[in-house]
Design an enzyme around this catalytic site. Structure first.
Site, PDB file in Angstrom:
ATOM      1  N   LYS A   1      -4.983  -3.586  10.790  1.00 59.96           N
ATOM      2  CA  LYS A   1      -5.992  -3.192  11.768  1.00 59.96           C
ATOM      3  C   LYS A   1      -5.939  -4.068  13.009  1.00 59.96           C
ATOM      4  CE  LYS A   1      -9.492  -1.057   8.797  1.00 59.96           C
ATOM      5  NZ  LYS A   1     -10.907  -1.129   8.330  1.00 59.96           N
TER       6      LYS A   1
ATOM      7  N   LYS B   1     -13.081   4.868 -12.117  1.00 62.19           N
ATOM      8  CA  LYS B   1     -11.929   4.649 -12.999  1.00 62.19           C
ATOM      9  C   LYS B   1     -11.984   5.538 -14.242  1.00 62.19           C
ATOM     10  CE  LYS B   1     -11.365  -0.082 -11.343  1.00 62.19           C
ATOM     11  NZ  LYS B   1     -11.596  -1.530 -11.623  1.00 62.19           N
TER      12      LYS B   1
ATOM     13  N   THR C   1      -5.643  -8.996   0.279  1.00 58.48           N
ATOM     14  CA  THR C   1      -5.369  -9.687  -0.976  1.00 58.48           C
ATOM     15  C   THR C   1      -4.187  -9.081  -1.723  1.00 58.48           C
ATOM     16  OG1 THR C   1      -7.702 -10.272  -1.177  1.00 58.48           O
ATOM     17  CG2 THR C   1      -6.372 -10.395  -3.162  1.00 58.48           C
TER      18      THR C   1
END
Length: 393
Positions: A41, A200, A10
């Site tokens: 991959k 975060k 994405t």
């Protein structure tokens, strides 16, 4: 500048799209960026990049031994990505990443490596999506003592909570809709369990306090058990419910947690859908607020590109974090809490300020208590929903 990209999902495709579409205007400003190759991959999988001649490889050594200046990491693995970052920095390559799991777990090691090898380590896209957050706080940290940061740092959980609040829908129904829209993974544990927010707030807190905080030291509570009844209770006393990541440095102690919260501060209460919101307090200002898209393909990709342009134009801030401050993580600050549970232990009874019983559910407001004192009491409650009540944020 020649770059490589690790990952083409994405965010990786978003980065390639932005660089392709804005190539000419970037070159006009002497910002010439060439994607040398992309690590993937499955080399046999059909790709549809904007640059049709883009080179793909499944061999990391091709990137490590290449003459690229900077490597963009938009992968989701942990240990494998960390080992690759180590190798890249030791080879003199700048690394910028959107992988908050790697940044959080290895924050000290990656900053040390960047300094030792005189390369850049950039991670704007790891926290807050498109919000310009990391670099403003980096700049402040050089000359301003910041002592508190609160934030809605996970778009998926905020989407679920705000939709439940606005539409009166069940947790299960809204989660299913979030999964259908691609906001939530099939296994949403990292988001709804608070672990994404935990990573975060660890990054933000470590950076602004210049102190090491272990992930295991951060009490983390999610929204998996939330019900419509919790929103009804909160609304009746004038609150919304949002999942907040909270960090405060007071009297040499760090109080840090991720916990659903009853909020009436409009900055957080009026943050809807997948939006993120962060509020920071410091000695040179009362507070400042940042809000914007916390996720999304192009939104996160543009944060990556901003890092890249800083490096190319030599405006990036060299790694300065060294964790030299040693603060204990204690979570000793007291506050009131909301608890919904089916059974009440003797220890919990001693803390009750208000209780309402409806069917099998006990709706409880506690006296002021620290999270560190409350946490062991929760073990005996079975399934429960916990929220902190913010009276003044």
């Amino acid at each position: 500048m020649k770059i490589a990209i690790m990952g083409f999902g994405t965010v990786g495709t978003g980065v390639e799209e932005i660089l392709y579409k804005k190539r000419e205007i970037l070159r006009k400003h002497k910002l010439d960026i060439e994607i040398d190759r992309v690590l993937i991959k499955n080399i046999g999988k059909k790709r549809n990049p904007f640059e049709k001649a883009l080179t793909f490889t499944d061999d990391f050594d091709e990137i490590l031994t290449s003459d690229v200046d900077t490597v963009i990491d938009v992968t989701t693995s942990l240990e494998e990505t960390y080992q690759r970052m180590v190798a890249l920095m030791k080879d003199g390559k700048n690394v910028l990443t959107a992988n908050k799991a790697v940044v959080s777990k290895y924050f000290e090691e990656l900053n040390d490596l960047a300094r030792e090898n005189e390369v850049y380590f950039s991670y704007e896209a790891a926290v807050g999506g498109a919000i310009p957050l990391i670099h403003p706080l980096m700049e402040e940290a050089l000359f301003n003592n910041m002592d508190k940061v609160f934030g809605i740092l996970n778009g998926t959980s905020n989407y679920i909570l705000s939709k439940m609040e606005m539409e009166g829908a069940s947790y299960e129904d809204v989660l299913k809709k979030a999964q259908d829209l691609g906001f939530a993974e099939l296994d949403p544990t990292a988001d709804v369990g608070g672990f994404d927010s935990m990573r975060k707030i660890r990054i933000l807190s470590s950076m602004i306090y210049n102190a090491k905080i272990n992930e295991e030291e951060i009490p983390t509570f999610g929204i998996q058990n939330i019900k419509k009844a919790d929103f009804d209770f909160a609304k009746n006393i004038g609150y919304s419910i949002r999942m907040l990541a909270k960090s405060e440095l007071k009297d040499g102690k760090i109080n840090i947690s991720v916990i659903p919260s009853f909020v009436n501060d409009e900055f957080f209460a009026k943050t809807f859908n997948e939006t993120n919101a962060v509020k920071v307090w410091g000695e040179n200002f009362v507070s400042y607020e940042l809000k914007g898209p916390g996720a999304g393909r192009l939104e996160t990709a543009e944060a990556v590109v901003r890092d890249l342009l800083r490096i190319l134009s030599r405006r990036e801030i060299p790694a300065f974090y060294d964790g030299e401050n040693h603060y204990e993580v204690e979570n000793i600050l007291e506050n009131k809490f909301y608890i919904r549970c089916e059974k009440v232990s003797p220890a919990l009874k001693d803390l009750i300020k208000f209780e309402k019983v409806c069917g099998n559910d006990h709706f409880i407001l506690t006296k002021k208590v620290s999270l560190s004192s409350l946490k062991p009491i929760l073990i005996d409650l079975g399934d429960f929903f916990l929220a902190e009540i913010e009276e003044d944020i």
